[in-house]
Design an enzyme around this catalytic site. Structure first.
Site, PDB file in Angstrom:
ATOM      1  CE  LYS A   9      -7.003 -50.825   5.267  1.00  0.00           C
ATOM      2  NZ  LYS A   9      -7.816 -50.065   4.333  1.00  0.00           N
ATOM      3  CG  ASN A  10     -10.106 -49.186   7.302  1.00  0.00           C
ATOM      4  OD1 ASN A  10      -9.253 -48.928   6.444  1.00  0.00           O
ATOM      5  ND2 ASN A  10     -10.868 -50.253   7.241  1.00  0.00           N
ATOM      6  NE  ARG A  35     -13.967 -46.631  -2.379  1.00  0.00           N
ATOM      7  CZ  ARG A  35     -14.465 -46.390  -3.571  1.00  0.00           C
ATOM      8  NH1 ARG A  35     -13.732 -46.524  -4.647  1.00  0.00           N
ATOM      9  NH2 ARG A  35     -15.707 -46.005  -3.708  1.00  0.00           N
ATOM     10  CB  CYS A  43      -9.538 -53.835  -2.189  1.00  0.00           C
ATOM     11  SG  CYS A  43      -7.964 -53.960  -1.334  1.00  0.00           S
ATOM     12  NE  ARG A  98     -14.657 -50.154  -1.970  1.00  0.00           N
ATOM     13  CZ  ARG A  98     -13.557 -50.207  -1.225  1.00  0.00           C
ATOM     14  NH1 ARG A  98     -12.440 -50.680  -1.725  1.00  0.00           N
ATOM     15  NH2 ARG A  98     -13.556 -49.783   0.023  1.00  0.00           N
ATOM     16  N   PRO A  99     -19.830 -47.438  -4.932  1.00  0.00           N
ATOM     17  CG  PRO A  99     -22.136 -47.571  -4.523  1.00  0.00           C
ATOM     18  CD  PRO A  99     -20.872 -48.384  -4.508  1.00  0.00           C
ATOM     19  CG  ASP A 106     -25.034 -43.672  -3.807  1.00  0.00           C
ATOM     20  OD1 ASP A 106     -24.088 -44.463  -3.610  1.00  0.00           O
ATOM     21  OD2 ASP A 106     -26.179 -43.873  -3.346  1.00  0.00           O
ATOM     22  CG  ASP A 152     -12.682 -54.840   5.960  1.00  0.00           C
ATOM     23  OD1 ASP A 152     -13.128 -55.070   4.818  1.00  0.00           O
ATOM     24  OD2 ASP A 152     -12.593 -53.694   6.432  1.00  0.00           O
ATOM     25  NE  ARG A 187      -3.928 -51.016  -2.187  1.00  0.00           N
ATOM     26  CZ  ARG A 187      -4.871 -51.128  -3.104  1.00  0.00           C
ATOM     27  NH1 ARG A 187      -6.006 -51.708  -2.804  1.00  0.00           N
ATOM     28  NH2 ARG A 187      -4.691 -50.657  -4.291  1.00  0.00           N
TER      29      ARG A 187
HETATM   30  N1  EPU Z   1     -22.241 -47.701  -0.356  1.00  0.00           N
HETATM   31  C1  EPU Z   1     -23.115 -47.125  -1.235  1.00  0.00           C
HETATM   32  N2  EPU Z   1     -22.955 -45.788  -1.507  1.00  0.00           N
HETATM   33  C2  EPU Z   1     -21.971 -45.051  -0.934  1.00  0.00           C
HETATM   34  C3  EPU Z   1     -21.075 -45.649  -0.037  1.00  0.00           C
HETATM   35  C4  EPU Z   1     -21.243 -47.002   0.234  1.00  0.00           C
HETATM   36  O1  EPU Z   1     -24.014 -47.767  -1.760  1.00  0.00           O
HETATM   37  O2  EPU Z   1     -21.903 -43.851  -1.226  1.00  0.00           O
HETATM   38  C5  EPU Z   1     -22.402 -49.139  -0.058  1.00  0.00           C
HETATM   39  C6  EPU Z   1     -21.210 -49.955  -0.551  1.00  0.00           C
HETATM   40  O3  EPU Z   1     -21.370 -50.324  -1.907  1.00  0.00           O
HETATM   41  C7  EPU Z   1     -21.213 -51.126   0.399  1.00  0.00           C
HETATM   42  C8  EPU Z   1     -21.725 -50.528   1.706  1.00  0.00           C
HETATM   43  O4  EPU Z   1     -22.369 -49.305   1.354  1.00  0.00           O
HETATM   44  O5  EPU Z   1     -22.123 -52.076  -0.054  1.00  0.00           O
HETATM   45  C9  EPU Z   1     -20.670 -50.230   2.752  1.00  0.00           C
HETATM   46  O6  EPU Z   1     -19.658 -49.402   2.201  1.00  0.00           O
HETATM   47  P1  EPU Z   1     -18.795 -48.426   3.107  1.00  0.00           P
HETATM   48  O7  EPU Z   1     -19.008 -47.041   2.616  1.00  0.00           O
HETATM   49  O8  EPU Z   1     -19.081 -48.707   4.542  1.00  0.00           O
HETATM   50  O9  EPU Z   1     -17.321 -48.874   2.758  1.00  0.00           O
HETATM   51  P2  EPU Z   1     -16.034 -47.966   2.605  1.00  0.00           P
HETATM   52  O10 EPU Z   1     -16.134 -46.789   3.510  1.00  0.00           O
HETATM   53  O11 EPU Z   1     -15.739 -47.742   1.171  1.00  0.00           O
HETATM   54  C10 EPU Z   1     -14.735 -49.063   4.568  1.00  0.00           C
HETATM   55  C11 EPU Z   1     -13.395 -49.712   4.751  1.00  0.00           C
HETATM   56  C12 EPU Z   1     -13.404 -51.079   4.086  1.00  0.00           C
HETATM   57  C13 EPU Z   1     -14.550 -51.924   4.635  1.00  0.00           C
HETATM   58  C14 EPU Z   1     -15.888 -51.175   4.549  1.00  0.00           C
HETATM   59  C15 EPU Z   1     -17.009 -51.905   5.244  1.00  0.00           C
HETATM   60  C16 EPU Z   1     -11.923 -47.811   4.793  1.00  0.00           C
HETATM   61  C17 EPU Z   1     -10.854 -47.027   4.137  1.00  0.00           C
HETATM   62  N3  EPU Z   1     -12.385 -48.865   4.138  1.00  0.00           N
HETATM   63  O12 EPU Z   1     -14.915 -48.928   3.173  1.00  0.00           O
HETATM   64  O13 EPU Z   1     -12.172 -51.660   4.461  1.00  0.00           O
HETATM   65  O14 EPU Z   1     -14.658 -53.119   3.908  1.00  0.00           O
HETATM   66  O15 EPU Z   1     -15.748 -49.881   5.160  1.00  0.00           O
HETATM   67  O16 EPU Z   1     -16.716 -52.094   6.586  1.00  0.00           O
HETATM   68  O17 EPU Z   1     -12.324 -47.499   5.913  1.00  0.00           O
HETATM   69  C18 EPU Z   1     -10.247 -52.949   4.249  1.00  0.00           C
HETATM   70  O18 EPU Z   1      -9.780 -52.369   5.235  1.00  0.00           O
HETATM   71  O19 EPU Z   1      -9.739 -53.988   3.752  1.00  0.00           O
HETATM   72  C19 EPU Z   1     -11.454 -52.421   3.614  1.00  0.00           C
HETATM   73  C20 EPU Z   1     -11.792 -52.701   2.393  1.00  0.00           C
END
Ligand code: EPU
Length: 419
Positions: A22-23, A93, A117, A122-123, A125, A307, A399
């Site tokens: 998926k990701n 997302r 989710c 989920r910032p 920045d 995850d 999803r």
């Molecule tokens: N974070 C920040 N600022 C940002 C981005 C992230 O502070 O601009 C923080 C987040 O708050 C979190 C950490 O960095 O504490 C990691 O976030 P990340 O950006 O890695 O997460 P994501 O890209 O939003 C992806 C997966 C998630 C998975 C996370 C962590 C996708 C579409 N989603 O999310 O997958 O939990 O990486 O591995 O790739 C799932 O598949 O069920 C799922 C939620």
């Protein structure tokens, strides 16, 4: 609303074939917006996040054609930097990958805030910081994210992420591949999906090196051309079935998996007493004795994935003795605990750590999927509990899990979906 009904108590036995990741899929689909030409994406999972992504691509002018059960042909030659309908963007997302891709190709992007989710703040920045480093101005007002390259085209730059972010790393890669000059991303995420995206972009003529390490270097190119790309297997789907096998005292052959991607999960399951035999692209998983307690901390790849937090929690409930699970990625990942408690689990949450008493005999109950992975965990608990368990809000599970009901039924689960 759809729900699933499970008549639990039977061990899972047989072979499960893992679908495309998926990701990786969602990132690669949006990456096709960067390409002048036709891309064929193979091994695409049949999940709602993919279906929504394809709708979003169509809404910005890409031609999208399903050419097989798991193949899609995408021609984004005529795509433009239009804003996709907010109703679509907020359903998931990863719609934010459209920003990196359209900003990279057209020097401009606008999209409504993404959804996804809920397991805490989920910032974005770090995504914005990356776009700024490549010479874009980003405005986040009125529920929109609008990014504009200062001179019409992005310029290579240095990005040092404050935290390891999968989405930030991939969005920066998308923005940088057509930028003028060289980009270096430091403190980059190392997940297999980051490598998958780099491979796809390189197949299309990009110059991305270092993906899979914490430093990625991208030399901007003028144009990308089409390619055929096969998605890697979904490590989280594989891990979910590994846990379903262990929890039900079953014996599953997990086919189409990359055992190396599973290492952090396999190490912890073995510590709990689960037997895992590894083959080139398959794993046999079974558990003959009682499960032992364990302590786990989630962390970015190659650590134990967040995850897999809810699914491994089910095993911790069943294990003999006290286990602890700490999530270092998300600040509110334990919302599913209340649901497991309805099934008689004894769990205490303090901050980002959950403590499991162990020795739970799951009682069938009516429970909810509070998010995608939590939903998978409730299904596993329902497969263990003797009697009928209902899991509401099944749409969360759809999803990210391709045909989970059919796959479980094929290995002996008594489970059905009803509306
Ligand atoms: N974070 C920040 N600022 C940002 C981005 C992230 O502070 O601009 C923080 C987040 O708050 C979190 C950490 O960095 O504490 C990691 O976030 P990340 O950006 O890695 O997460 P994501 O890209 O939003 C992806 C997966 C998630 C998975 C996370 C962590 C996708 C579409 N989603 O999310 O997958 O939990 O990486 O591995 O790739 C799932 O598949 O069920 C799922 C939620």
């Amino acid at each position: 609303m759809e729900k699933v009904i499970i008549d639990g108590g039977s061990p899972l036995e047989g072979t499960v074939t893992i679908s495309g990741m998926k990701n990786a899929a969602v990132a690669v689909l949006y990456a096709t917006v960067l390409v002048d030409g036709v891309c064929v994406i193979e091994n695409l999972p049949n999940i709602s996040d993919v279906a929504i992504s394809l709708e979003i691509l169509k809404s910005v002018g890409a031609k999208v054609e399903r050419i097989g059960e798991t193949e899609v042909r995408i021609d984004a030659t005529e795509a433009r930097d239009k804003m996709p309908p907010h109703e679509l963007a907020k359903k998931m997302r990863a719609s934010y990958y459209l920003i990196g891709a359209t900003l990279g190709r057209f020097g401009h992007s606008v999209i409504g805030y993404p959804g996804g989710c809920d397991f805490g703040v989920r910032p974005i920045d770090q995504h914005i910081k990356a776009f700024n480093a490549l010479g874009a101005d980003v405005c986040t007002e009125g529920g929109l994210i609008e990014a504009t390259a200062q001179n019409g085209r992005l310029k290579g730059g240095n990005i040092f992420f404050d935290c390891v972010t999968v989405g930030g790393t991939m969005n920066a890669m998308l923005a940088a591949v057509l930028a003028d000059g060289v980009t270096e991303i430091e403190n980059a995420a190392r997940e297999p999906h980051v490598v998958a995206l780099a491979n796809f972009l390189n197949f299309c003529g990009a110059s991305v090196s270092g993906a899979g390490t914490d430093k990625i270097k991208i030399k901007g190119v003028e144009k990308l051309h089409g390619c055929t790309y096969e998605l890697i297997p979904d490590m989280i789907e594989a891990g979910t079935f590994m846990i379903a096998a262990a929890a039900t005292g079953g014996n599953l052959y997990i086919d189409n998996v990359i055992p190396k991607h599973m290492e952090a999960i396999s190490v912890k399951l073995r510590e709990m007493g689960v037997t895992i035999d590894e083959f080139d692209d398959g794993m046999r998983v079974y558990c003959e004795g009682p499960l032992c307690n364990v302590d786990i901390k989630t962390s970015p790849y190659p650590g134990f994935p967040t995850d897999m937090n809810p699914q491994v929690a089910v095993l911790m409930c069943l294990a003999e003795g006290k286990s602890t699970l700490t999530d270092t990625i998300w600040d509110n990942r334990f919302r599913y605990v209340e649901e497991l408690k309805r099934m008689d689990a004894e769990i205490e949450v303090e901050g980002n750590t959950a403590t499991f008493c162990g020795g739970t005999v799951f009682k069938p109950a009516r429970v909810r999927a509070v998010d995608l992975r939590a939903g998978a965990a409730m299904i596993i608990a329902g497969l263990v509990a003797k009697g009928q368990t209902e899991v509401d809000d099944f749409f969360y599970v759809e999803r990210g899990y391709d045909n989970i009901i059919e796959k479980l039924r094929a290995v002996g689960a008594h489970i059905m979906k009803i509306s």
